[in-house]
Design a protein around this motif. Structure first.
Motif, PDB file in Angstrom:
ATOM      1  N   ILE A 199       0.857  -1.177   0.000  1.00 31.71           N
ATOM      2  CA  ILE A 199       0.000   0.000   0.000  1.00 31.71           C
ATOM      3  C   ILE A 199       0.894   1.228   0.000  1.00 31.71           C
ATOM      4  N   THR A 200       0.676   2.142  -0.913  1.00 32.37           N
ATOM      5  CA  THR A 200       1.608   3.262  -1.035  1.00 32.37           C
ATOM      6  C   THR A 200       0.943   4.437  -1.735  1.00 32.37           C
ATOM      7  N   HIS A 201       1.581   5.611  -1.702  1.00 35.76           N
ATOM      8  CA  HIS A 201       1.091   6.659  -2.603  1.00 35.76           C
ATOM      9  C   HIS A 201       2.160   7.053  -3.619  1.00 35.76           C
ATOM     10  N   PHE A 202       3.226   6.258  -3.695  1.00 31.24           N
ATOM     11  CA  PHE A 202       4.218   6.497  -4.738  1.00 31.24           C
ATOM     12  C   PHE A 202       3.914   5.577  -5.929  1.00 31.24           C
ATOM     13  N   MET A 203       3.527   6.185  -7.033  1.00 34.67           N
ATOM     14  CA  MET A 203       3.129   5.405  -8.197  1.00 34.67           C
ATOM     15  C   MET A 203       4.267   4.556  -8.746  1.00 34.67           C
ATOM     16  N   GLU A 204       5.505   5.066  -8.680  1.00 42.25           N
ATOM     17  CA  GLU A 204       6.600   4.308  -9.304  1.00 42.25           C
ATOM     18  C   GLU A 204       6.845   2.973  -8.598  1.00 42.25           C
ATOM     19  N   GLU A 205       6.388   2.842  -7.357  1.00 38.96           N
ATOM     20  CA  GLU A 205       6.561   1.569  -6.658  1.00 38.96           C
ATOM     21  C   GLU A 205       5.645   0.484  -7.230  1.00 38.96           C
ATOM     22  N   ALA A 206       4.683   0.913  -8.045  1.00 41.14           N
ATOM     23  CA  ALA A 206       3.741  -0.045  -8.616  1.00 41.14           C
ATOM     24  C   ALA A 206       4.191  -0.542  -9.979  1.00 41.14           C
ATOM     25  N   GLU A 207       5.308  -0.016 -10.449  1.00 49.45           N
ATOM     26  CA  GLU A 207       5.743  -0.273 -11.829  1.00 49.45           C
ATOM     27  C   GLU A 207       5.784  -1.759 -12.172  1.00 49.45           C
ATOM     28  N   LYS A 208       6.377  -2.576 -11.283  1.00 53.58           N
ATOM     29  CA  LYS A 208       6.573  -3.986 -11.622  1.00 53.58           C
ATOM     30  C   LYS A 208       5.524  -4.907 -10.981  1.00 53.58           C
ATOM     31  N   ALA A 209       4.435  -4.333 -10.501  1.00 51.72           N
ATOM     32  CA  ALA A 209       3.408  -5.149  -9.850  1.00 51.72           C
ATOM     33  C   ALA A 209       2.599  -5.940 -10.866  1.00 51.72           C
ATOM     34  N   ASP A 210       1.921  -6.993 -10.377  1.00 54.27           N
ATOM     35  CA  ASP A 210       1.040  -7.752 -11.253  1.00 54.27           C
ATOM     36  C   ASP A 210      -0.287  -7.021 -11.431  1.00 54.27           C
ATOM     37  N   ARG A 211      -0.645  -6.276 -10.371  1.00 51.92           N
ATOM     38  CA  ARG A 211      -1.972  -5.685 -10.361  1.00 51.92           C
ATOM     39  C   ARG A 211      -1.922  -4.393  -9.556  1.00 51.92           C
ATOM     40  N   VAL A 212      -2.595  -3.365 -10.029  1.00 54.30           N
ATOM     41  CA  VAL A 212      -2.637  -2.091  -9.314  1.00 54.30           C
ATOM     42  C   VAL A 212      -4.088  -1.718  -9.041  1.00 54.30           C
ATOM     43  N   ILE A 213      -4.353  -1.435  -7.758  1.00 51.21           N
ATOM     44  CA  ILE A 213      -5.704  -1.021  -7.383  1.00 51.21           C
ATOM     45  C   ILE A 213      -5.607   0.428  -6.919  1.00 51.21           C
ATOM     46  N   VAL A 214      -6.415   1.309  -7.486  1.00 48.98           N
ATOM     47  CA  VAL A 214      -6.399   2.702  -7.046  1.00 48.98           C
ATOM     48  C   VAL A 214      -7.640   2.959  -6.206  1.00 48.98           C
ATOM     49  N   MET A 215      -7.426   3.501  -5.005  1.00 45.48           N
ATOM     50  CA  MET A 215      -8.541   3.758  -4.089  1.00 45.48           C
ATOM     51  C   MET A 215      -8.770   5.245  -3.925  1.00 45.48           C
ATOM     52  N   LYS A 235      -6.738  10.779 -14.365  1.00 49.11           N
ATOM     53  CA  LYS A 235      -7.512  10.190 -13.284  1.00 49.11           C
ATOM     54  C   LYS A 235      -6.644  10.044 -12.026  1.00 49.11           C
ATOM     55  N   LEU A 236      -5.414   9.578 -12.224  1.00 46.95           N
ATOM     56  CA  LEU A 236      -4.515   9.380 -11.084  1.00 46.95           C
ATOM     57  C   LEU A 236      -4.242  10.703 -10.384  1.00 46.95           C
ATOM     58  N   LYS A 237      -4.007  11.736 -11.183  1.00 48.32           N
ATOM     59  CA  LYS A 237      -3.718  13.040 -10.584  1.00 48.32           C
ATOM     60  C   LYS A 237      -4.948  13.586  -9.866  1.00 48.32           C
ATOM     61  N   SER A 238      -6.119  13.299 -10.430  1.00 45.90           N
ATOM     62  CA  SER A 238      -7.343  13.846  -9.845  1.00 45.90           C
ATOM     63  C   SER A 238      -7.624  13.255  -8.461  1.00 45.90           C
ATOM     64  N   VAL A 239      -7.089  12.049  -8.177  1.00 44.65           N
ATOM     65  CA  VAL A 239      -7.322  11.493  -6.837  1.00 44.65           C
ATOM     66  C   VAL A 239      -6.115  11.742  -5.937  1.00 44.65           C
ATOM     67  N   GLY A 240      -5.263  12.670  -6.315  1.00 45.59           N
ATOM     68  CA  GLY A 240      -4.178  13.116  -5.435  1.00 45.59           C
ATOM     69  C   GLY A 240      -3.030  12.138  -5.333  1.00 45.59           C
ATOM     70  N   LEU A 241      -2.728  11.447  -6.427  1.00 42.79           N
ATOM     71  CA  LEU A 241      -1.603  10.509  -6.355  1.00 42.79           C
ATOM     72  C   LEU A 241      -0.318  11.148  -6.834  1.00 42.79           C
ATOM     73  N   ASP A 242       0.778  10.604  -6.341  1.00 38.58           N
ATOM     74  CA  ASP A 242       2.097  11.024  -6.754  1.00 38.58           C
ATOM     75  C   ASP A 242       2.403  10.428  -8.113  1.00 38.58           C
ATOM     76  N   VAL A 243       2.671  11.266  -9.084  1.00 39.86           N
ATOM     77  CA  VAL A 243       2.985  10.765 -10.416  1.00 39.86           C
ATOM     78  C   VAL A 243       4.475  10.983 -10.653  1.00 39.86           C
ATOM     79  N   PRO A 244       5.203   9.950 -11.091  1.00 34.34           N
ATOM     80  CA  PRO A 244       6.644  10.145 -11.297  1.00 34.34           C
ATOM     81  C   PRO A 244       6.910  11.154 -12.413  1.00 34.34           C
ATOM     82  N   GLN A 245       8.110  11.730 -12.378  1.00 36.88           N
ATOM     83  CA  GLN A 245       8.388  12.811 -13.303  1.00 36.88           C
ATOM     84  C   GLN A 245       8.382  12.357 -14.765  1.00 36.88           C
ATOM     85  N   THR A 246       8.732  11.077 -15.017  1.00 35.87           N
ATOM     86  CA  THR A 246       8.686  10.596 -16.399  1.00 35.87           C
ATOM     87  C   THR A 246       7.259  10.666 -16.919  1.00 35.87           C
ATOM     88  N   THR A 247       6.318  10.211 -16.103  1.00 37.41           N
ATOM     89  CA  THR A 247       4.910  10.236 -16.494  1.00 37.41           C
ATOM     90  C   THR A 247       4.444  11.672 -16.688  1.00 37.41           C
TER      91      THR A 247
END
Lengths: 283, 289, 269
Positions: A199-215, A235-247
């Motif tokens: 569980i995190t709010h850093f999007m880049e930590e989800a890069e290699k996951a099998d599945r990503v759930i956004v709450m 959508k990700l930005k609208s729910v206040g998530l951290d988006v990596p600089q590449t994105t």
């Protein structure tokens, strides 16, 4: 699906000065055995409440949570559920109990009443798995944040859990510590077959996951593989998530008329995308 | 511009017995001008926190001097407390220092310690809250009822209310979500502009530093590894990498593009600059074809 | 001011005394304490002094560390010495000022008691210098474990758990206190000046955040312990088993020989 955790119509409420607060309601979710799932959400999106429902630390107000088919409401199996679904929290300082690393890791197995030689073996294995074996006699307050958090993870895997749930384990760490934790988790998932729910709010930590759930607001708003989730930056930005600089860069370029995808995170892939977009233009 | 703060050959060594680990610093020399934003970057344990605690006299140098407005701050050791209202220091996770019954009283704690009272105190607190966008509705709330991000803002406001000429912040945005981060960065920028105050920020986040800082200090193992304009420091990517740090991600993307044969400049450190640059290349490419 | 507190005085090195079982060390400490008190004459006390000197040399801990500990209780030694100097009326009167008589008996008694205190402190230091705080808590837990047979099982466990957690959190809390103090000082808090009331008032900004953070530590720690299958100690075993070695038995024998010689001297002289 062979699921290790299953939430069926779960509602969770708590009383705050006699006012009922509903954090999540009528929630359904299954976590597949052996998978690496990342739950993204900003502070207060209900993700911590959810995490504590997974191992019975929170009990559902309505509905049921099953771990390996056992309901978390089943009081006889309370300890067994906690053994199967281990949990790591945000602040490493508040999870370490003993003042010697190996004794801390032994705490869980000691509570399970295992034979001392078995405990010893498990402690050594767990410390080797998180690459902290050489620090086994160190005092926790002499370790860095990332190291302490890895000891906390070792303390959980020494109980041989089926699944490990981590509630923002990297929030208090520096970039180096964060990278250490994420790579440790992938290693445990691949080599030891442990199901990981991060569980995190850093999007880049989800890069290699099998599945990503956004709450958001106690509800799942997206549930898919990383590439598809990341393609919807707005959508990700609208729910206040951290988006990596590449994105961020790819998204800005797209808004500036580039024909470009936004679903990559690594620097190399982002450069490829931009290169291709510029090239297309030339043709 | 005049030097507000000047550090000459600062060295701090610790004698063994301490229970808390602190990192020594050695032979550090630099200065900051009025109104500048200076970033300090470096690994955990590189001596950043030890360094900044010298700037407001919480630590006394073993060797070397700290000059505030060209005067040695340790000239009169008894008056060291006055320096602390002129050089404000916001620690990491400052919300843990909140203690008063109301938000208003907590923000007023610093100015009160400076000897302000009555109307003067009230005006001071109201002014800073207005500048930082802390609504008067919050004044009577308990600071412990606020959200994490709000607590952080109130705690930072408590130091800003002393109206220091130099404001130092140790990892001010650590652990906040994007909204909280944006709020805090905005606060820092408004304070810097409104009082032409010097701001020193410790951070791990190169991307934020690229946007915020005029100059950068890079600390490594207790020594000053680099000191210069932000652009100059980020141009030395190899040197940064050697000490385990890196340039902003967008700069790395541009470097990867350059390797592929696209002619992009080296000095792109923010997303905005990168977008501008790439758009002009795209247009240029379009014209050629 | 806080960083001067050193918690636990363990001196890291590898001597015979360091390697002894901590339970044996605690038990022998008690035995030595008793016999130091039992010694009635200088002869007995000198035997104990000899014994303790040998132990100090065996610990490989620098002598100056023992002297440092003695220095900290020097006022107590001086105080008892002075009182006892003039307390006894036995023996030849050496000189007399006003109502105070200094007699040979008094000198003898004062030196005897001072030596006794010094020996007690040194023996205590031997234990703390050669045993880690962890080993100490461990040993105390195990030494108390017979209490569970008289229905105090829970007490023994809770006590041990408390000691373990205290050991773990003292460094954390000291570090936190220092951080909060610095943060409030940076906001102009004046902790060094003023009268007693002002100083107590100045502590509020430090104590409240510290209290809040301790409660948070406690709450989160409790959850983390629950997640690690902690169940109030029911069915809990320990990984480390303390085993006695030949050196442990041998040290008991040596200690008893020296100690019993105190009794012999008491009877003979």
């Amino acid at each position: 699906m062979d699921s290790i955790i299953e939430l069926k119509n779960v509602t969770f409420e708590y009383d705050d000065n006699d006012i009922k607060n509903t954090v999540i309601s009528n929630f359904n979710l299954e976590i597949e055995r052996g998978s690496f799932t990342v739950i993204l959400g900003h502070n207060g999106s209900g993700k911590s409440t959810l995490a504590k429902l997974f191992n019975g630390l929170n009990k559902p107000s309505a509905g049921e949570v099953f771990v390996d088919g056992i309901s978390t409401l089943d009081e006889d199996n309370e300890i067994e559920i906690k053994r199967r679904v281990g949990m790591v929290f945000q602040n490493p300082d508040n999870q370490l109990i003993a003042s010697v690393v190996e004794e801390d890791v032994a705490f869980g197995p000691e509570n399970l009443g295992l034979r001392p030689d078995v405990i010893r073996q498990r402690v050594d294995e767990a410390l080797k798995a998180v690459e902290m074996y050489e620090f086994r006699t160190a005092a926790p307050h002499h370790l860095s944040g990332g190291q302490k958090q890895r000891v906390a993870i070792a303390g959980i895997i020494a109980m041989k859990p089926e699944c490990i749930v981590l509630d923002e384990p990297t929030a208090m760490l520096d970039p180096k510590g964060r990278a250490e934790i994420v790579s440790t988790l992938h290693k445990l998932n691949k080599e030891n077959g442990i199901t990981v729910v991060l569980i995190t709010h850093f999007m880049e930590e989800a890069e290699k996951a099998d599945r990503v759930i956004v709450m958001n607001d106690g509800k799942i708003i997206t549930d898919d593989i990383p590439k598809i989730v990341f393609s919807n930056v707005k959508k990700l930005k609208s729910v206040g998530l951290d988006v990596p600089q590449t994105t961020e860069l790819l998204y800005s370029l797209k808004n500036n008329g580039f024909d470009i995808k936004t679903d990559v995170i690594s620097i190399e892939e982002a450069a490829d995308e931009i290169y291709n977009a510029l090239h297309l233009e030339e043709k | 511009m005049s030097k507000v703060l000047e550090i000459r050959n600062l060295t701090h060594t610790y004698s063994g017995n301490s229970t808390t680990k602190r990192d020594a610093v050695s032979n550090i020399t630099f200065s900051v001008d009025g109104g500048e934003i200076l970033g300090i970057i470096g690994h955990t344990g590189s001596g950043k926190s030890t360094l900044v605690q010298h700037l407001n006299g919480l630590l006394k140098p073993t060797k070397g001097t700290v000059l505030f407005e060209e005067k040695d701050i340790w000239l009169e050791p008894k008056k060291i407390r006055h320096i602390r209202s002129k050089v404000g220091l916001v620690f990491q996770y400052p919300e843990y220092q909140l203690f008063e019954e109301t938000v208003y009283m907590d923000i007023a704690y610093g100015p009160k310690n400076m000897g302000l009272s009555g109307d003067e105190l009230r005006v001071r607190v109201e002014e800073i809250c207005k500048l930082l966008g802390i609504d008067e509705d919050y004044f009577e709330k308990s600071p412990f009822d606020l959200s994490g991000g709000e607590k952080r803002r109130v705690a930072i406001a408590g130091v800003m209310a002393m109206r220091p000429k130099v404001l130092i912040l140790d990892e001010p945005i650590a652990g906040l979500d994007p909204k909280g981060r944006a709020d805090v960065i905005k606060m820092i920028e408004s304070y810097n502009k409104a009082y032409n105050a010097t701001v020193i920020i410790i951070s791990h986040n190169m991307e934020d530093m690229a946007v915020l800082a005029d100059k950068l200090i890079v600390m490594n193992k207790g020594a000053l590894a680099m000191f210069g304009k932000t652009d100059e420091v980020f141009l030395k990517a190899d040197l940064l990498r050697q000490i385990g740090l890196n340039v902003p991600i967008v700069t790395r993307v541009m470097a990867a593009l350059k390797k592929k044969g696209i002619d992009v400049p080296d000095n792109i450190f923010t997303v905005d600059d990168a977008v501008k640059c790439l758009c002009s290349i795209k247009k240029g490419g379009g014209k050629d074809a | 001011m806080l960083k001067d507190i050193t918690f636990g005085q363990y001196y890291r090195c590898n001597s015979i005394i360091h390697r002894l079982d901590p339970r044996i060390k605690i038990l022998l400490l008690i035995v030595v304490f008793i016999f130091i008190f039992l010694a009635q004459g200088f002869a007995g006390l000198l035997v104990m002094t000899l014994f303790i000197t040998i132990i100090i040399l065996l610990t490989k801990v620098p002598i100056k560390l023992f002297l440092k500990n003695l220095k900290s209780i020097l006022p107590i030694i001086i105080f008892t010495t002075l009182i006892n100097l003039f307390y006894s009326k036995d023996g030849i009167v050496l000189f007399e000022i006003w109502k105070l008589k200094l007699t040979t008996g008094g000198v003898e008694r004062a030196v005897f008691l001072a030596l006794r205190i010094i020996l007690l402190i040194i023996v205590g230091s031997v234990l703390t210098y050669t045993t880690t705080p962890n080993d100490l808590t461990d040993a105390i837990e195990r030494l108390l474990s017979p209490l569970k047979f008289i229905g105090l099982k829970r007490f023994v466990h809770v006590l041990a758990m408390m000691m373990t957690i205290a050991l773990r959190f003292i460094p954390t809390l000291i570090e936190e206190t220092e951080k909060i103090m610095n943060a409030q000082k940076a906001r102009g808090a004046n902790l060094e000046e003023g009268n007693i009331f002002e100083r107590i008032k100045a502590l509020i900004p430090i104590l409240i955040p510290l209290l809040i953070s301790s409660v948070r530590h406690a709450y989160e720690l409790a959850e983390a312990m629950e997640c690690r299958c902690y169940n109030g100690g029911e069915g809990r075993v320990r990984m480390k088993k303390l085993r006695l070695h030949i050196s442990d038995y041998l040290s008991c024998v040596v200690c008893l020989i020296f100690s019993s010689s105190v009794v012999v001297f008491n009877i003979l002289i």
